[in-house]
Write a protein that holds these residues in place. Structure first.
Motif, mmCIF file in Angstrom:
data_model
loop_
_atom_site.group_PDB
_atom_site.id
_atom_site.type_symbol
_atom_site.label_atom_id
_atom_site.label_comp_id
_atom_site.label_asym_id
_atom_site.label_seq_id
_atom_site.Cartn_x
_atom_site.Cartn_y
_atom_site.Cartn_z
ATOM 1 N N VAL A 1 13.543 0.816 -2.914
ATOM 2 C CA VAL A 1 14.798 1.553 -2.721
ATOM 3 C C VAL A 1 14.538 2.822 -1.915
ATOM 4 O O VAL A 1 15.349 3.216 -1.069
ATOM 5 N N GLY A 2 13.387 3.458 -2.146
ATOM 6 C CA GLY A 2 13.036 4.639 -1.363
ATOM 7 C C GLY A 2 12.936 4.325 0.117
ATOM 8 O O GLY A 2 13.427 5.081 0.962
ATOM 9 N N SER A 3 12.318 3.186 0.437
ATOM 10 C CA SER A 3 12.174 2.795 1.847
ATOM 11 C C SER A 3 13.520 2.543 2.504
ATOM 12 O O SER A 3 13.735 2.893 3.670
ATOM 13 N N GLY B 1 7.833 6.836 -2.947
ATOM 14 C CA GLY B 1 8.975 6.126 -2.386
ATOM 15 C C GLY B 1 9.917 7.041 -1.630
ATOM 16 O O GLY B 1 10.515 6.656 -0.631
ATOM 17 N N ALA B 2 10.032 8.285 -2.116
ATOM 18 C CA ALA B 2 10.907 9.258 -1.460
ATOM 19 C C ALA B 2 10.201 10.018 -0.356
ATOM 20 O O ALA B 2 10.840 10.785 0.368
ATOM 21 N N SER B 3 8.879 9.822 -0.215
ATOM 22 C CA SER B 3 8.060 10.615 0.699
ATOM 23 C C SER B 3 8.237 12.104 0.392
ATOM 24 O O SER B 3 8.549 12.916 1.259
ATOM 25 N N CYS B 4 8.039 12.407 -0.889
ATOM 26 C CA CYS B 4 8.204 13.771 -1.395
ATOM 27 C C CYS B 4 6.875 14.217 -1.993
ATOM 28 O O CYS B 4 6.128 13.414 -2.549
ATOM 29 N N HIS B 5 6.567 15.494 -1.877
ATOM 30 C CA HIS B 5 5.354 15.997 -2.520
ATOM 31 C C HIS B 5 5.485 15.843 -4.030
ATOM 32 O O HIS B 5 6.516 16.175 -4.621
ATOM 33 N N HIS B 6 4.410 15.370 -4.647
ATOM 34 C CA HIS B 6 4.437 14.936 -6.038
ATOM 35 C C HIS B 6 4.915 16.031 -7.002
ATOM 36 O O HIS B 6 5.826 15.818 -7.809
ATOM 37 N N LEU C 1 0.776 -2.600 1.849
ATOM 38 C CA LEU C 1 1.671 -3.519 2.552
ATOM 39 C C LEU C 1 3.051 -2.905 2.733
ATOM 40 O O LEU C 1 3.677 -3.055 3.795
ATOM 41 N N LEU C 2 3.534 -2.214 1.707
ATOM 42 C CA LEU C 2 4.848 -1.592 1.829
ATOM 43 C C LEU C 2 4.835 -0.474 2.868
ATOM 44 O O LEU C 2 5.816 -0.286 3.603
ATOM 45 N N GLY C 3 3.711 0.258 2.943
ATOM 46 C CA GLY C 3 3.574 1.262 3.999
ATOM 47 C C GLY C 3 3.644 0.638 5.376
ATOM 48 O O GLY C 3 4.282 1.185 6.295
ATOM 49 N N MET C 4 3.006 -0.522 5.537
ATOM 50 C CA MET C 4 3.051 -1.234 6.820
ATOM 51 C C MET C 4 4.468 -1.693 7.151
ATOM 52 O O MET C 4 4.933 -1.545 8.286
#
Length: 518
Positions: free
Chosen positions: A136-138, A459-464, A83-86
């Motif tokens: 917060v990342g979003s 949340g940061a869209s960062c590679h893990h 849902l958060l991705g949407m």
């Protein structure tokens, strides 16, 4: 099928250590976690292939179906991610993310202010660490992207304002859980007359890792103290490479999304505000229902203690999605763009979901191996009581690192710390409990198999693994500072002197970082 126990064997460390080392060396998270899962499964079943296969199948099924019913906790968390991705994708489609970036250009003066605002948001949204990292990342990602802050730095900010803030905040899912846990432990040891909330508050200044992790984060953001891999990522970000594109898209990334020109900043803040308020409402209401069923009066701490975090996150996100859709349709965005946003938004979370499912599976295997109990057994009775807070900090750190869970570490190590304090020096009870809380957060920050580490990078869209290796030097610096503080606290039995020692070490660390980054 007989499952072996390794509570008294160092072999219980082999699967998590193998998974962690492989993840760092190969940077292939799923493969590394898979190897750890298979190795742990074989150990548990005495290397019987048939029994191992059956055990693994049952473990995977239990992620979604347990004890004859749906595993609601896991399913709600996965639903919340989708849902958060949407929501994030629809905010992009509406043009609100672009509008926010333009607003930031006019109101946020520089890169440093962008980082400081993100830290402020991370400290304000403290009701739950999952919620903190993802929401917060979003919000912050368009802002930090605008000022070329690397995704690795954003992930570090999210992770270092999630658990450290939650663990010292009584009005959070973490605080309520810890208060309930230490309440039971202290009551069992004859401290029933002492207010458990009061004791939790007394422990806050003893949680050296949480305090100095936040202070170091602020200094790193303010002065740009970038060292090691973080420095490389920040230099790449200045050139427009916010993440390592050679590894493909990170979790949470949305590409090929149309962006409307009519977007407004309200389109970003209103859905997120609705999401936050709705989640808070569901957390309090679910806790209130349990209190009422138990015949107890409503209280804020009591409601957070009894709340159902996962369902609250899911239903809060559902309300947030409804608000986002309403704004998008009022704005007049065409249906194909909306459908594309919803589809790509859900799909963007799949990498994070895969990693999380593997992390939950290896956590279950590690739980069966009883790795945490083995780590706890290393606490021996022949250590001077003055060193016990430092010992508990180290053991809790290694336990959380190996198991990937701070909450699990709390459950294992807090009772042991209390027993050791009662058997040696009751005056060290609170410092030892606080040292466990601090060590668990430290180990969680360093562990590639931690779910909170995974969700911070999402949340940061960062590679893990980029997030893990860039955060590690800062976590180790704060751990060294905290360890020194616990040694002083143990020998002097003075919280003020322990804090003073940490402060001195912190200033020396800052001086070293300043020289290192000159």
């Amino acid at each position: 099928m007989t499952v072996l126990s390794y509570a008294d064997s160092a072999l219980s460390l082999l699967p998590p250590v193998m998974a962690i080392l492989l993840a760092i060396v190969t940077r292939k998270v799923l493969i590394s976690l898979g190897v750890g899962i298979l190795l742990g499964t074989l150990l548990l079943n005495d290397f019987s292939v048939l029994d191992s296969g059956r055990f693994l199948l049952e473990s995977v099924i239990s992620l979604l179906w347990r004890d004859g019913a749906l595993n609601s906790w896991n399913l709600y968390i996965l639903g919340f991610l989708i849902l958060l991705g949407m929501i994030t994708a629809l905010i992009t489609v509406s043009g609100a993310a672009r509008a926010f970036a333009i607003w930031a250009r006019n109101h946020i003066r520089n890169k440093r202010d962008a980082k400081l605002l993100t830290i402020f948001l991370g400290c304000v949204v403290f009701i739950d660490d999952y919620f903190n990292s993802l929401v917060v990342g979003s919000v912050a990602r368009p802002l930090t992207d605008r000022y070329y802050v690397s995704r690795a730095k954003l992930a570090y900010i999210l992770d270092s304002t999630a658990a450290p803030v939650c663990v010292i905040s009584p009005v959070s899912s973490w605080g309520a859980y810890i208060i309930a846990l230490i309440g039971g432990i202290l009551t069992a040891h004859g401290f029933a007359d002492t207010g458990h909330l009061s004791l939790f508050i007394q422990m806050i200044p003893m949680n050296f890792y949480a305090i100095f992790a936040l202070l170091l984060l602020f200094c790193v953001a303010f002065w740009g103290l970038d060292i090691g891999p973080m420095r490389t990522h920040e230099l790449n970000a200045v050139r427009g490479e916010l993440y390592d594109e050679s590894k493909g898209l990170p979790p949470g990334a949305n590409v090929d999304l149309p962006e409307a020109e009519s977007g407004r900043v309200l389109g970003l803040f209103l859905p997120i505000s609705v999401l936050v308020l709705a989640t808070l409402y569901f957390m309090l209401s679910s806790g209130a229902r349990v209190l009422s069923a138990d015949g107890l009066a409503f209280s804020l701490i009591g409601a957070f203690e009894k709340t159902d975090v996962s369902s609250s996150l899911f239903f809060g996100a559902l309300v947030g999605l409804g608000a986002t859709l309403a704004l998008v349709f009022i704005q007049g965005i065409d249906k194909p763009s909306v459908v594309k946003g919803v589809t790509l938004g859900a799909r963007s979370m799949l990498p994070a979901i895969y990693i999380l499912l593997f992390a939950w599976t290896i956590a279950a295997v590690i739980g069966q191996l009883e790795t945490g109990k083995f780590m706890a057994s290393l606490a021996t009775d022949n250590i001077p009581f003055a060193l016990l807070p430092a010992l508990m900090f180290v053991l809790a750190g290694f336990t959380a690192f190996a198991t990937g869970t701070s909450w699990g570490t709390f459950g294992i190590m807090l009772p042991i710390a209390a027993d050791m304090a009662m058997g040696s020096h009751t005056g060290m009870m609170l410092p030892m409990l606080a040292a466990v809380l601090a060590g668990a957060v430290f180990g969680d920050h360093c562990s590639p198999i931690s779910d909170t580490t995974i969700l911070s990078s999402t949340g940061a869209s960062c590679h893990h693994i980029d997030h893990v290796v860039t955060q590690l030097p800062y976590a180790l610096i704060v751990a060294a500072i905290s360890l020194g503080g616990y040694v002083v606290l143990g020998f002097t039995e003075s919280v003020a002197l322990g804090l003073g020692a940490c402060s001195l070490l912190f200033l020396l660390s800052l001086l070293w970082l300043k020289l290192k980054t000159r």
